[in-house]
Design an enzyme around this catalytic site. Structure first.
Site, PDB file in Angstrom:
ATOM      1  N   LYS A   6      11.871 -11.132  11.632  1.00 37.26           N
ATOM      2  CA  LYS A   6      12.021 -11.862  10.356  1.00 37.26           C
ATOM      3  C   LYS A   6      11.546 -11.033   9.333  1.00 37.26           C
ATOM      4  O   LYS A   6      10.173 -10.977   9.111  1.00 37.26           O
ATOM      5  CB  LYS A   6      11.153 -13.219  10.578  1.00 37.26           C
ATOM      6  CG  LYS A   6      11.576 -14.127   9.593  1.00 37.26           C
ATOM      7  CD  LYS A   6      10.478 -15.119   9.015  1.00 37.26           C
ATOM      8  CE  LYS A   6       9.516 -14.626   8.054  1.00 37.26           C
ATOM      9  NZ  LYS A   6       9.965 -14.507   6.986  1.00 37.26           N
ATOM     10  N   CYS A  46      -0.424  -1.480   0.786  1.00 35.37           N
ATOM     11  CA  CYS A  46      -1.815  -1.862   1.408  1.00 35.37           C
ATOM     12  C   CYS A  46      -2.806  -0.821   1.579  1.00 35.37           C
ATOM     13  O   CYS A  46      -4.076  -1.252   1.593  1.00 35.37           O
ATOM     14  CB  CYS A  46      -1.548  -2.657   2.751  1.00 35.37           C
ATOM     15  SG  CYS A  46      -0.498  -1.638   3.911  1.00 35.37           S
ATOM     16  N   GLU A  98      -7.237  -7.736  -3.593  1.00 35.62           N
ATOM     17  CA  GLU A  98      -6.343  -6.793  -3.686  1.00 35.62           C
ATOM     18  C   GLU A  98      -5.095  -7.219  -4.531  1.00 35.62           C
ATOM     19  O   GLU A  98      -4.625  -8.285  -4.521  1.00 35.62           O
ATOM     20  CB  GLU A  98      -5.261  -6.855  -2.126  1.00 35.62           C
ATOM     21  CG  GLU A  98      -4.200  -5.964  -2.158  1.00 35.62           C
ATOM     22  CD  GLU A  98      -3.843  -5.906  -0.583  1.00 35.62           C
ATOM     23  OE1 GLU A  98      -3.313  -5.073  -0.088  1.00 35.62           O
ATOM     24  OE2 GLU A  98      -3.761  -7.097  -0.035  1.00 35.62           O
TER      25      GLU A  98
END
Length: 483
Positions: free
Chosen positions: A168, A277, A377
């Site tokens: 997915k 990230c 973040e």
């Protein structure tokens, strides 16, 4: 308007159970450019059933057969490089000049093939045989920021292990997910071995996380979403591999080459418009050197050429969506409100770009560890520079985070630098900008994740361990585990 009207289940392009489509918005032009079919829990059920049926035969294929399959996938994938490059520019704003986004996946496939070729699926421990066997049906949920590479790494190691897959992709990168499915179809992956169901996380992702016939789930995305996946997966005690958020620190020691450290930090942090990230979004600089470093950071940040990602001269495209654009600007505003000093960039749109989700490369000085931009973040081209007093202070600041994905150290004295590297609580740490290696594991400490991807460690995420007793004669002919 491009059309991607099907899901891919059991070796065929299929209509979703309930007709439903999503328009994908080009972040450069702020207008729809494609429609993709969306599945739901019923489609996820069909895909899992297909993967379960295929597992019995695919799990018993030979290593040579799986190597041949990977070779076919590589060949087909490389025939579509330009298609992928153009598509992700339209889909998520990645410049076509950033070829690493499309060439990197092929390299990861080659590494997986070589790991598979040499991997000892049976080893000896004392008089016992220790077997590694494919874990089963794997649900693979991938993000939009590395839309091809992350998905490829998950899929290729699952297939190398002998597992079957339901993938997915993120809705933001659903079109490139469909193109990857086309690659696997052209490479003649056996029916049911790879399945693709686009859909919303609260429907398809949740269904896969709860499904009793899914043996393992690999998720890359935000920490908040990863917690939901882990909680859902716990109900059926399936294996979970999570690569989640990060707030990586780059500790610049006083004896470092400051110009090299500053320019590298900007290039690494703002690569992919800061949507990475592992981005070193906190730069820790000795308090006596902050002003000198800030000037170098500003100079490097201003070298970016923002514009249409389909233009080869563009070095930074837009961020992925209106929601991401707002979130990044909100973080910049919080930096201003909480007392950060703007070195370069800011809230204004870049000159000449009055349309598109473009954010100026932005650097803040005078940041303290309690500020929002030092703790959350941002996932955009925003760098926070924090001063430190001494080595212990630097490590304290760097490790004072719920995240532990990446870390970086620049310095001259290798002994001192190694001590700091060892003190960072992070899954990957690079010294003086050293490049990472696709054979080595990637993953995080703390709330940055569970498990590892890539290389031997990545293959083993998709394998179960079985101890076999009573075959001492066979064990003697096997390589010794840990030997």
């Amino acid at each position: 308007m491009r059309q991607y009207p099907h899901l891919y289940i059991d070796g065929r392009w299929t209509d979703p159970v309930e007709p439903h489509e999503l328009e994908l918005v080009d972040p450069t032009r702020e207008e729809p450019f494609a429609r993709v079919a969306l599945g739901n829990a019923a489609d996820a059920e069909h895909a899992v059933a297909a993967a379960r049926r295929a597992f019995d035969s695919f799990s018993t294929t030979s290593v040579d057969d799986r190597i041949a399959l990977i070779d076919r996938i590589i060949d087909v994938y490389e025939s579509h490089l330009d298609d992928f490059s153009e598509l992700i520019a339209r889909e998520v704003g990645i410049p076509v000049g950033n070829r690493a986004q499309v060439t990197g996946p092929a390299e990861h496939m080659r590494v997986a093939r070589e790991i598979l070729r040499a991997y000892p699926f049976e080893s000896r421990m004392g008089g016992a045989v220790v077997r590694r066997e494919p874990i089963g049906v794997c649900a693979l949920i991938s993000p939009w920021n590395w839309p091809i590479q992350t998905g490829v790494i998950k899929v290729i190691y699952a297939l190398a292990a002998g597992c079957t897959v339901v993938a997915k992709p993120s809705l933001n990168s659903a079109a490139s997910g469909a193109l990857l499915a086309q690659v696997l179809h052209e490479a003649e992956v056996p029916p049911g071995v790879f399945n693709l169901v686009n859909g919303r996380g609260r429907e398809v992702g949740d269904a896969l996380s709860h499904h009793p016939d899914v043996d393992m789930i690999s998720f890359t995305g935000s920490t908040a979403a990863g917690k939901q996946v882990g909680a859902a997966a716990a109900g059926t005690v399936k294996r979970v591999c999570l690569e989640l958020g990060g707030k990586s620190a780059n500790i610049v020691l006083p004896d470092a080459d400051l110009e090299r450290a500053a320019r590298w930090n900007i290039q690494r942090c703002f690569f992919n418009a800061g949507q990475s990230c592992h981005a070193p979004s906190r730069m820790l600089v000795h308090e006596s050197q902050v002003d000198e470093v800030a000037a170098l950071l500003a100079d490097e940040a201003r070298r970016y050429r923002l514009g249409d990602p389909l233009d080869m001269s563009t070095t930074m495209g837009p961020v992925v969506s209106a929601a991401q654009f707002k979130s990044i600007r909100d973080h910049i505003q919080s930096g201003l409100d909480e007392g950060g000093r703007l070195v370069t960039g800011g809230l204004e749109r870049p000159d000449g770009l009055d349309r598109g989700y473009f954010v100026q490369p932005t650097v803040f000085n005078g940041v303290t560890p309690d500020m929002t931009i030092a703790r959350e973040e941002v996932f955009g081209p925003v760098l926070a520079v924090l001063p430190y007093r001494n080595e212990d202070d630097a490590l304290r600041i760097a490790n004072d985070s719920p995240y532990g994905l990446g870390g970086y150290v620049f310095g001259g004295d290798r002994t001192r630098a190694r001590r700091v590297v060892n003190g960072l609580r992070a899954g990957r740490v690079s010294y003086n900008g050293a490049a990472t290696d696709s054979y080595t594991p990637m993953g995080g400490y703390k709330q940055s994740g569970i498990g590892r991807s890539m290389g031997r460690f990545g293959l083993e995420e998709y394998l179960e361990v079985k101890s076999v007793y009573g075959f001492e004669d066979e064990a003697q002919a096997l390589p010794t585990l840990f030997g």
